[in-house]
Scaffold this motif. Structure first.
Motif: not given
Lengths: 324, 196
Positions: A168-176
């Protein structure tokens, strides 16, 4: 809060406590405290709060140089996102395609899925690895015989279930928060890239960049770059170790990178990758270190190269490859 | 990495000709400590600080920092952390974690005293979250970075008098929120000390 007839100014009291009061202020505080037991108690409350709050600090000593390196890695990452580059070239085509797709998918969905619950989406790889982009922009490479399941509202509900192995190369989205479930293990992700391999015996998590948190029941470990964790099915513990090995990446990079890898481990990876049986009959060569890079092509080609670089013979008997 | 020639860059230069890297490194520890006291999680604390710098980096063209850069960074880290904490799921985890911590068995007096002290820590933690941002930032710098009033005033570009007010206010609010619990702690502290 002013319960006392002549209550001293809290600002001066705090200054006094911190040793930053002037001589005049010190005298005033001294007199005020001597005036009543309540006054003294009031000051002792301040002191207790001040002293105890010190304990809330982190015990760890953060390393600003390492953090800076991670920051640079992060700000340079988005530029490599394939999805966004493709999008900017012909935006009208993309919009038209999206609109058409929406109408078609919407109509289809109306006919097929008349359920109020969010749809379950599935991505599966059967005979060969598959790379795809998830709705939130995260990029996933599924190894063969693996699948993921997620809901239609993935952008706001980043929960995903994995069977098998995936990178996995996870997109940054701290609120989710991105949470991966596999067996009884959860991996909470904080914007990063990592590999998860889940089989009958264990779940293995390897972090390539960033950080993740691995949870199993009440156990929890945090992993950083070049660290891995193994959670065995028959144990509640999660074992953390460093990881220098790049071999796990073969299905994404299409190469088997060996760096002093023992022969038995390579044989295991080969048999997973090609779906064949490999046996090592000579115990003396089991731990033979290999530092060659193999291309993910066919088992015959790989074994031929192995024979050239090592004093090893490979034979095929009844569908099983024998190394000796 | 070169610093982009942007609005933030000029704002940074006014603050003493810092490069982005210098700005990052000189503020990292303090900001990390700030996020940590709010979140109690080292990795998430780093994530918050990274997010703030990331936004500053990306938006450096249109962000205009009118006050001091330190003030901006501390305020941004505060809001980033509080927003994160408000996320329901995280809240639930936090409660579960606190319960898990409290559930650990304790049999001796000294140990139960320690549990009570930990409870005080938790109440303190919660009380700190009640402080308004400016008050919280000043308290943070004084308590966890051990800066003098004058140093805080310089960093945040406010007057020493304002620092005094904010510190007085901080302790007054904290005491108000903890006062029912404090007499019990005094007794416990004495038992713990004599048992150690």
């Amino acid at each position: 809060m002013n319960n006392f007839n002549e209550h001293i100014n809290d600002d001066i009291l705090v200054k006094f406590m911190l040793g930053q009061a002037t001589a005049e202020e010190q005298q005033a505080v001294g007199e005020w405290m001597a005036a009543s037991a309540d006054n003294e108690k009031y000051f002792r409350h301040f002191q207790l709060i001040w002293n105890q709050s010190r304990e809330l600090a982190s015990a760890g000593e953060p390393d600003e140089n390492a953090a800076w390196a991670r920051f640079q890695q992060r700000v340079n990452q988005p530029e490599t996102k394939v999805v966004e580059l493709g999008a900017s070239r012909k935006p009208w085509l993309r919009i038209a395609a999206a609109v058409t797709l929406l109408i078609v998918a919407g109509t289809l969905a109306m006919f097929l899925f008349r359920r109020p619950a969010p749809r379950q989406l599935e991505l599966a790889a059967t005979t060969r690895p598959v790379t795809d982009t998830l709705p939130d922009g995260s990029i996933i490479t599924l190894n063969k015989n693996s699948k993921i399941v997620y809901t239609g509202n993935f952008e706001t509900n980043r929960n995903i279930t994995l069977e098998g192995e995936a990178f996995f190369n996870v997109a940054t989205d701290p609120s989710h928060p991105f949470v991966l479930h596999t067996g009884d293990v959860q991996v909470r992700v904080l914007g990063t890239s990592f590999n998860v391999k889940s089989d009958q015996q264990q779940v293995e998590v390897i972090v390539e960049t960033g950080a993740v948190e691995v949870n199993k029941q009440t156990e929890s470990v945090q992993l950083r770059q070049n660290e891995k964790a193994v959670a065995a099915k028959n144990s509640t513990a999660i074992v953390k170790a460093s990881n220098k090995d790049e071999l796990y990446n073969y299905y994404r990079t299409q190469t088997f990178v060996c760096n002093g890898t023992p022969l038995w481990q390579l044989a295991e990876i080969f048999s997973n990758a090609y779906g064949v049986q490999i046996e090592i009959t000579n115990p003396a060569i089991r731990n033979y270190p290999i530092s060659t890079t193999f291309v993910y092509s066919t088992i015959e080609e790989n074994l031929a190269l192995l024979e050239q670089t090592l004093p090893v013979k490979a034979d095929k008997q009844n569908g099983t490859y024998i190394l000796k | 990495m070169e610093l982009k020639d942007t609005g933030a860059a000029t704002a940074l230069e006014k603050d003493g000709a810092l490069t982005f890297e210098q700005l990052f490194k000189s503020h990292y520890k303090g900001l990390h400590a700030y996020a940590y006291t709010i979140l109690k999680d080292d990795i998430m604390a780093e994530e918050m600080v990274q997010n703030v710098f990331c936004k500053l980096w990306e938006k450096s063209g249109d962000i205009k920092i009118r006050e001091s850069v330190s003030g901006y960074l501390y305020r941004a880290v505060y809001h980033e952390s509080i927003n994160y904490l408000r996320h329901e799921k995280v809240k639930a985890n936090h409660v579960a974690y606190a319960r898990y911590q409290q559930a650990s068995p304790s049999h001796t007096n000294a140990a139960s005293g320690k549990v009570q002290l930990r409870e005080l820590q938790e109440k303190l933690q919660a009380a700190l979250l009640e402080l308004p941002e400016k008050c919280r930032t000043v308290f943070q710098m004084s308590r966890f970075e051990e800066l003098k009033y004058q140093e805080i005033a310089d960093k945040l570009n406010i007057s020493v008098k304002t620092v005094e007010n904010q510190m007085g206010k901080a302790l007054r609010i904290l005491r108000h929120n903890l006062v029912d619990f404090l007499p019990l702690v005094f007794i416990l502290l004495n038992t713990v000390m004599s048992n150690l």
